[in-house]
Design a protein around this motif. Structure first.
Motif, PDB file in Angstrom:
ATOM      1  N   HIS A 168      51.758   0.499 -36.436  1.00 48.42           N
ATOM      2  CA  HIS A 168      51.883   0.662 -38.014  1.00 48.42           C
ATOM      3  C   HIS A 168      50.006   0.222 -38.425  1.00 48.42           C
ATOM      4  CE1 HIS A 168      51.373  -3.792 -38.261  1.00 48.42           C
ATOM      5  NE2 HIS A 168      52.512  -3.822 -37.431  1.00 48.42           N
ATOM      6  N   GLN A 169      49.958   0.189 -39.591  1.00 52.45           N
ATOM      7  CA  GLN A 169      48.553  -0.079 -40.352  1.00 52.45           C
ATOM      8  C   GLN A 169      48.597  -1.438 -41.015  1.00 52.45           C
ATOM      9  OE1 GLN A 169      46.034   1.689 -39.107  1.00 52.45           O
ATOM     10  NE2 GLN A 169      47.626   2.655 -37.884  1.00 52.45           N
ATOM     11  N   ILE A 170      49.468  -2.169 -41.068  1.00 51.34           N
ATOM     12  CA  ILE A 170      49.934  -3.284 -41.647  1.00 51.34           C
ATOM     13  C   ILE A 170      49.240  -4.339 -40.957  1.00 51.34           C
ATOM     14  CG2 ILE A 170      51.643  -4.792 -42.889  1.00 51.34           C
ATOM     15  CD1 ILE A 170      53.586  -2.312 -42.576  1.00 51.34           C
ATOM     16  N   LYS A 171      47.948  -4.646 -41.001  1.00 55.64           N
ATOM     17  CA  LYS A 171      47.130  -5.621 -40.404  1.00 55.64           C
ATOM     18  C   LYS A 171      46.785  -6.689 -40.883  1.00 55.64           C
ATOM     19  CE  LYS A 171      46.662  -2.400 -37.245  1.00 55.64           C
ATOM     20  NZ  LYS A 171      47.797  -2.156 -36.162  1.00 55.64           N
ATOM     21  N   SER A 172      46.759  -6.898 -42.453  1.00 53.73           N
ATOM     22  CA  SER A 172      46.209  -7.914 -43.138  1.00 53.73           C
ATOM     23  C   SER A 172      47.242  -8.834 -43.492  1.00 53.73           C
ATOM     24  CB  SER A 172      45.397  -7.633 -44.221  1.00 53.73           C
ATOM     25  OG  SER A 172      46.018  -7.096 -45.270  1.00 53.73           O
ATOM     26  N   GLU A 173      47.227 -10.038 -43.875  1.00 49.58           N
ATOM     27  CA  GLU A 173      48.149 -10.958 -44.340  1.00 49.58           C
ATOM     28  C   GLU A 173      48.757 -10.295 -45.645  1.00 49.58           C
ATOM     29  OE1 GLU A 173      48.955 -14.487 -42.901  1.00 49.58           O
ATOM     30  OE2 GLU A 173      48.266 -13.386 -41.155  1.00 49.58           O
ATOM     31  N   LYS A 174      47.830  -9.712 -46.657  1.00 51.27           N
ATOM     32  CA  LYS A 174      48.139  -9.309 -47.959  1.00 51.27           C
ATOM     33  C   LYS A 174      49.029  -8.270 -47.593  1.00 51.27           C
ATOM     34  CE  LYS A 174      46.160  -7.849 -52.116  1.00 51.27           C
ATOM     35  NZ  LYS A 174      45.823  -6.627 -52.637  1.00 51.27           N
ATOM     36  N   ALA A 175      48.710  -7.218 -46.645  1.00 55.17           N
ATOM     37  CA  ALA A 175      49.359  -5.838 -46.656  1.00 55.17           C
ATOM     38  C   ALA A 175      50.914  -6.419 -45.948  1.00 55.17           C
ATOM     39  CB  ALA A 175      48.715  -4.974 -45.585  1.00 55.17           C
ATOM     40  N   LEU A 176      50.945  -7.360 -45.349  1.00 58.09           N
ATOM     41  CA  LEU A 176      52.335  -7.986 -44.578  1.00 58.09           C
ATOM     42  C   LEU A 176      53.060  -8.344 -45.807  1.00 58.09           C
ATOM     43  CD1 LEU A 176      54.053  -8.084 -42.176  1.00 58.09           C
ATOM     44  CD2 LEU A 176      52.951 -10.359 -41.753  1.00 58.09           C
ATOM     45  N   PHE A 177      52.477  -8.976 -46.529  1.00 57.00           N
ATOM     46  CA  PHE A 177      53.206  -9.821 -47.893  1.00 57.00           C
ATOM     47  C   PHE A 177      53.855  -8.643 -48.531  1.00 57.00           C
ATOM     48  CE2 PHE A 177      53.556 -11.496 -51.923  1.00 57.00           C
ATOM     49  CZ  PHE A 177      54.366 -12.677 -51.719  1.00 57.00           C
ATOM     50  N   GLU A 178      53.038  -7.788 -48.961  1.00 53.93           N
ATOM     51  CA  GLU A 178      53.541  -6.603 -49.760  1.00 53.93           C
ATOM     52  C   GLU A 178      54.621  -5.898 -48.949  1.00 53.93           C
ATOM     53  OE1 GLU A 178      49.730  -4.342 -50.671  1.00 53.93           O
ATOM     54  OE2 GLU A 178      49.214  -5.993 -51.986  1.00 53.93           O
ATOM     55  N   TYR A 179      54.348  -5.733 -47.717  1.00 49.74           N
ATOM     56  CA  TYR A 179      55.582  -5.119 -47.223  1.00 49.74           C
ATOM     57  C   TYR A 179      56.771  -5.500 -47.108  1.00 49.74           C
ATOM     58  CZ  TYR A 179      57.751  -2.522 -42.866  1.00 49.74           C
ATOM     59  OH  TYR A 179      58.407  -1.869 -41.846  1.00 49.74           O
ATOM     60  N   VAL A 180      56.665  -7.062 -46.900  1.00 48.29           N
ATOM     61  CA  VAL A 180      57.929  -7.645 -46.836  1.00 48.29           C
ATOM     62  C   VAL A 180      58.479  -7.635 -48.295  1.00 48.29           C
ATOM     63  CG1 VAL A 180      58.888 -10.089 -46.744  1.00 48.29           C
ATOM     64  CG2 VAL A 180      57.386  -9.251 -44.872  1.00 48.29           C
ATOM     65  N   MET A 181      57.790  -7.970 -49.270  1.00 47.92           N
ATOM     66  CA  MET A 181      58.316  -8.024 -50.828  1.00 47.92           C
ATOM     67  C   MET A 181      59.101  -6.503 -50.905  1.00 47.92           C
ATOM     68  SD  MET A 181      57.723 -10.984 -51.311  1.00 47.92           S
ATOM     69  CE  MET A 181      58.617 -11.062 -53.174  1.00 47.92           C
ATOM     70  N   LEU A 182      58.491  -5.333 -50.465  1.00 43.38           N
ATOM     71  CA  LEU A 182      59.005  -4.359 -50.948  1.00 43.38           C
ATOM     72  C   LEU A 182      60.548  -4.182 -50.163  1.00 43.38           C
ATOM     73  CD1 LEU A 182      56.271  -1.528 -50.182  1.00 43.38           C
ATOM     74  CD2 LEU A 182      57.593  -1.699 -52.358  1.00 43.38           C
ATOM     75  N   ILE A 183      60.604  -4.603 -48.978  1.00 40.61           N
ATOM     76  CA  ILE A 183      61.844  -4.682 -48.524  1.00 40.61           C
ATOM     77  C   ILE A 183      62.735  -5.552 -49.140  1.00 40.61           C
ATOM     78  CG2 ILE A 183      63.256  -5.098 -46.450  1.00 40.61           C
ATOM     79  CD1 ILE A 183      60.536  -4.152 -44.823  1.00 40.61           C
ATOM     80  N   LYS A 184      62.281  -6.617 -49.468  1.00 43.05           N
ATOM     81  CA  LYS A 184      63.093  -7.815 -50.137  1.00 43.05           C
ATOM     82  C   LYS A 184      63.650  -7.289 -51.220  1.00 43.05           C
ATOM     83  CE  LYS A 184      63.045 -12.748 -51.945  1.00 43.05           C
ATOM     84  NZ  LYS A 184      63.672 -12.413 -53.032  1.00 43.05           N
ATOM     85  N   ASN A 185      62.600  -6.670 -52.226  1.00 44.02           N
ATOM     86  CA  ASN A 185      63.023  -6.092 -53.580  1.00 44.02           C
ATOM     87  C   ASN A 185      64.018  -5.117 -53.705  1.00 44.02           C
ATOM     88  OD1 ASN A 185      61.599  -8.170 -54.911  1.00 44.02           O
ATOM     89  ND2 ASN A 185      59.647  -6.983 -54.951  1.00 44.02           N
ATOM     90  N   GLN A 186      64.045  -4.359 -52.513  1.00 46.83           N
ATOM     91  CA  GLN A 186      64.864  -3.219 -52.441  1.00 46.83           C
ATOM     92  C   GLN A 186      66.374  -3.829 -51.967  1.00 46.83           C
ATOM     93  OE1 GLN A 186      63.868  -0.387 -49.238  1.00 46.83           O
ATOM     94  NE2 GLN A 186      65.802   1.005 -49.639  1.00 46.83           N
TER      95      GLN A 186
END
Length: 167
Positions: free
Chosen positions: A40-58
């Motif tokens: 995966h290309q989710i390397k930064s804390e910000k990108a990881l936070f956004e990734y988690v929030m996408l799944i959480k919001n779904q």
């Protein structure tokens, strides 16, 4: 027994034997790389936070908010944990405020995306279910139908990393 096999301790003996055979015959690394050719290309804390929030919001819009998400290079050392969900309580103006934080082991910065997703799903499920009980795993499987296979593959990923570092 090969020290890397500690990651699959507790699995049925016939499964441990299959993995041991792959390790002993030098086939686990190529098998893993064929099964999961991309990281995966989710390397930064910000990108990881956004990734988690996408799944959480779904899947979990109505659960408590997550205030912090990050990679943690100390997690892997604690009981072979892969991620942690914690509730941080702070006294704020006489009231106790709690914040949910999710930390993912830094070794998963280099993982295939499905394995990162499985970890995120696992930690998000702890927002609703504290214990690893039937309801917890049902929620994990609701968010990620291949949850159990991916959990096993995450353990194979740890063996893969150990073997690669030795070669």
């Amino acid at each position: 027994m090969h020290p890397s096999l500690r990651y699959i301790q507790g699995y049925p003996q016939h499964i441990v034997e299959q993995v041991k055979s792959l390790v002993d015959n030098g086939k686990l690394i190529p098998w893993f790389e064929q099964r999961y050719p991309l990281k995966h290309q989710i390397k930064s804390e910000k990108a990881l936070f956004e990734y988690v929030m996408l799944i959480k919001n779904q899947f979990m819009k109505k659960t408590a908010p997550v205030s912090k998400v990050g990679y943690d290079n100390k997690i892997h050392l604690i009981n072979n944990a892969l991620g942690l969900h914690s509730v941080i309580s702070r006294n704020h103006g006489g009231k106790l405020k709690s914040k949910n934080e999710i930390r993912i082991s830094s070794v998963f910065k280099e993982a295939p995306e499905p394995l990162l997703r499985m970890l995120v799903v696992h930690e998000l499920a702890h927002l609703r279910e504290r214990d690893h009980n039937k309801s917890f795993y049902q929620l994990c499987c609701h968010m990620e139908p291949d949850y159990h296979q991916l959990e096993f593959d995450a353990r194979l990923f740890l063996i893969y990393l150990d073997l690669r570092s030795c070669s």
